[in-house]
Structures are given as C-alpha cells and as structure tokens.
Scaffold this active site. Structure first.
Site, PDB file in Angstrom:
ATOM      1  N   GLU A   1      -2.405   0.071  -5.862  1.00 51.02           N
ATOM      2  CA  GLU A   1      -1.493  -0.345  -4.804  1.00 51.02           C
ATOM      3  C   GLU A   1      -0.640  -1.557  -5.206  1.00 51.02           C
ATOM      4  O   GLU A   1      -0.056  -2.221  -4.357  1.00 51.02           O
ATOM      5  CB  GLU A   1      -2.282  -0.639  -3.536  1.00 51.02           C
TER       6      GLU A   1
ATOM      7  N   SER B   1      -3.762   3.286   0.590  1.00 50.13           N
ATOM      8  CA  SER B   1      -2.452   3.921   0.452  1.00 50.13           C
ATOM      9  C   SER B   1      -2.543   5.414   0.206  1.00 50.13           C
ATOM     10  O   SER B   1      -1.652   6.014  -0.395  1.00 50.13           O
ATOM     11  CB  SER B   1      -1.635   3.266  -0.681  1.00 50.13           C
TER      12      SER B   1
ATOM     13  N   TYR C   1       5.458   6.455   1.454  1.00 50.43           N
ATOM     14  CA  TYR C   1       6.432   5.573   0.820  1.00 50.43           C
ATOM     15  C   TYR C   1       7.683   6.284   0.341  1.00 50.43           C
ATOM     16  O   TYR C   1       8.547   5.669  -0.268  1.00 50.43           O
ATOM     17  CB  TYR C   1       5.760   4.830  -0.351  1.00 50.43           C
TER      18      TYR C   1
ATOM     19  N   ARG D   1      -4.820  -2.873  11.160  1.00 50.60           N
ATOM     20  CA  ARG D   1      -4.280  -1.615  11.686  1.00 50.60           C
ATOM     21  C   ARG D   1      -5.414  -0.600  11.751  1.00 50.60           C
ATOM     22  O   ARG D   1      -6.109  -0.389  10.757  1.00 50.60           O
ATOM     23  CB  ARG D   1      -3.166  -1.091  10.780  1.00 50.60           C
TER      24      ARG D   1
ATOM     25  N   GLU E   1      -9.419   5.390   9.904  1.00 48.67           N
ATOM     26  CA  GLU E   1      -9.812   4.257   9.075  1.00 48.67           C
ATOM     27  C   GLU E   1      -9.280   2.963   9.657  1.00 48.67           C
ATOM     28  O   GLU E   1      -8.461   2.969  10.578  1.00 48.67           O
ATOM     29  CB  GLU E   1      -9.328   4.434   7.639  1.00 48.67           C
TER      30      GLU E   1
ATOM     31  N   ASN F   1      -7.558  -0.772   8.418  1.00 44.25           N
ATOM     32  CA  ASN F   1      -6.895  -1.478   7.319  1.00 44.25           C
ATOM     33  C   ASN F   1      -6.805  -2.963   7.659  1.00 44.25           C
ATOM     34  O   ASN F   1      -6.099  -3.347   8.594  1.00 44.25           O
ATOM     35  CB  ASN F   1      -5.486  -0.923   7.110  1.00 44.25           C
TER      36      ASN F   1
ATOM     37  N   GLY G   1       0.241  -2.671   5.218  1.00 44.77           N
ATOM     38  CA  GLY G   1       1.577  -2.946   4.709  1.00 44.77           C
ATOM     39  C   GLY G   1       2.306  -3.938   5.601  1.00 44.77           C
ATOM     40  O   GLY G   1       2.238  -3.844   6.823  1.00 44.77           O
TER      41      GLY G   1
END
Length: 306
Positions: A16, A148, A217, A255, A269, A271, A275
């Site tokens: 990442e 990611s 992305y 998140r 999940e 995070n 990002g």
C-alpha cells in the site's frame, strides 16, 4: 502564535506504499501553514526510514504531534503506533492494540460475533491447511492481514479457487475464505476523542463488479453520500460501527465497512487508518456532515494533543 510542529509519515514497506504516499501528501498539503510547521517523513518501499531509524526517531521527538498515514502491515497494524508510543510522541489515530486487532480480519470477525454483529460465514486457512479446503460455492478469498483489497478475489467457479488462494497466500501466511454476501456495500466512519464522538453519514459504494484494488483506485467507482438508505438501516449501521470502534479500542477516526442486506448489516472489516486524500471515502463522509477536510485534520490533531 507558535505553530504546531506536525510530522506527517507516509509510504511504508508494503503493497500500500503508493496509496499511503497519496494520503500523506494530501494531508500535509491541507494543513494550514499559519498553524502548522509540517515535517514530511517517507518510509521507503523497503521499510527504511530517511537517514535511518535512529535519526528519524530524533526528528519525530522534535515534533509536537505525528500523523502516521501509513496503511497496511508495519503501519496501520499498530507497529507505527508502538514506535511513536516508545518515542513519547503524541499521534493521531488508534494505538497498537486497536491497529493489530482491526488489521486481523479473523479476530475482527470473532469480536463482532461476540457483540452480536453478523459477519459472513468463513474459514481460516494457512499454507498447511489450504489443500484440504473443498469448494462449497461462491466465496471471497482474502489475506487475513492486508489492506486496499490486495490479494482479495471473488471466486465464483471451482477452477478459479486454487489461483485465488495462492495469490492471497502471497500477501499473508493466513487466508480467510468467506461466503459471498449479497448486499449493498455501505461504509460508516467514526471520529472519536476528547472532542466528542461524531458518526458520519453512511456512504454507499457503487462499483461495476467486485470492489477490488483496481476498482478502489481506478476511478470507475461511484460513492453515494449520504447513502440512500432508510432511517432504521442508518441507525443499525451507526450502532454497529460504534460498537466495533469501542470493542477494538479505536481512537481518532476509523472506517467500518458493511454489507447492507435485507436482514440488516453484515460487517466486512474495520480500517483504523483509512485513505485520507480529500476525495477518499472518510473525508467525503464527513464533508456530507458539514466538516471540511482541513477541519477533519484539525480535529484529529487537537484530539491527539489533548
């Protein structure tokens, strides 16, 4: 007025690296130069620190606060938080315990199920046990501790399973195989600290196919925020996100990703270092709540210094 000396750490020795560089650059650029003296530190792809780790620690100890914007292993998993704790540097975001727990998708599932939050039925596999796994229908294969969506694949045919398992094992020595959940992909962000708790409006991900690394992305994904969901679903998502944030011991912002099904939320999940470019999901969610990108960063820093 004395400016706050803020270290913004990006990069990292994992897959990442480039995503982290983008987040860290955006954060550093958005900090008001009249309030912050920004020190940019980039961890190399090989995990090396600029000038070596002792020199980097010395720089960090000369800062008032650090923003560790490093995703994935040896960053988001609590390793960087532990370094900052040992160096005595205040930092934004979750500590070692929360980072390690949330990064481990299997442990996150166990905690969620203990809280009564549904997750997809799944199995934990290793290189030793993977050959004994038999096809039982469409599944999602993912490394246990990677981010990611690296190494993640939706497998809908038996012939694609061996390759997906091999690719996941390339990113981690443990693999999670989960039954496919049919539902809308919806995220919620939780911001918490001495300044109080704010739960963002939900964001729905509308992707053409599976929401993998390329979809995340590549610019072909639509984010709907606030997500078009009813009040009951919104409350259920908010409650589940807050419960996971607390159970993992998160700080700062996290998140929490869900599938919203006809029977309610299913956790995907958590995070702890999502990002953080201005156009990433978390800043979009808080912007929908009236908190601009610089204000979000100000809040993370002020909470870290409180």
């Amino acid at each position: 007025m004395t400016r706050i000396r803020a270290a913004v750490i990006g990069g990292g020795g994992n897959g990442e690296h480039d995503v982290s560089l983008a987040s860290a650059a955006a954060v550093a650029d958005a900090l008001d130069p009249s309030r912050y003296d920004v020190v940019r530190l980039t961890v190399g792809r090989d995990g090396a620190w600029p000038g070596g780790l002792p020199a980097a620690v010395g720089i960090l100890q000369g800062c008032d606060v650090a923003l560790p914007i490093v995703h994935g292993p040896r960053g988001e998993d609590g390793a960087l938080a532990a370094l900052l704790d040992l160096a005595g540097v205040p930092y934004a975001g979750s500590g070692l315990r929360a980072g390690a727990l949330a990064m481990d998708k299997w442990v996150t599932k166990l905690i969620a199920e203990e809280l009564g939050i549904r997750t997809a039925p799944g199995r934990l596999l290793t290189a030793r046990t993977v050959d004994g796994y038999a096809w039982s229908g469409p599944v999602v294969v993912k490394p246990v501790a990677a981010g990611s969506s690296l190494g993640v694949a939706a497998v809908r045919a038996p012939g694609d399973l061996p390759g997906a398992l091999a690719e996941a094992l390339r990113h981690d020595d443990r693999v999670l195989v989960e039954r496919v959940v049919e539902g809308r992909e919806v995220d919620v962000a939780v911001l918490d600290g001495p300044g109080g708790r704010i739960v963002s409006p939900a964001l729905e991900i509308v992707a053409d196919g599976f929401f993998d690394y390329a979809a995340k992305y590549g610019g072909a994904t639509t984010f709907l925020v606030p997500a078009p969901i009813d009040a009951a679903a919104g409350k259920a998502l908010e409650a589940a996100a807050g419960a996971m944030f607390d159970a993992l011991g998160c700080r700062g912002v996290a998140r929490v990703d869900f599938f919203l099904t006809a029977d309610g939320p299913v956790l995907n999940e958590v995070n702890t270092m999502p990002g953080l470019t201005e156009h990433s999901q978390v800043p979009r969610m808080f912007a929908a709540a009236g908190m601009g990108y610089p204000d979000l960063l100000d809040r993370l820093i002020s909470d870290a210094l409180a």
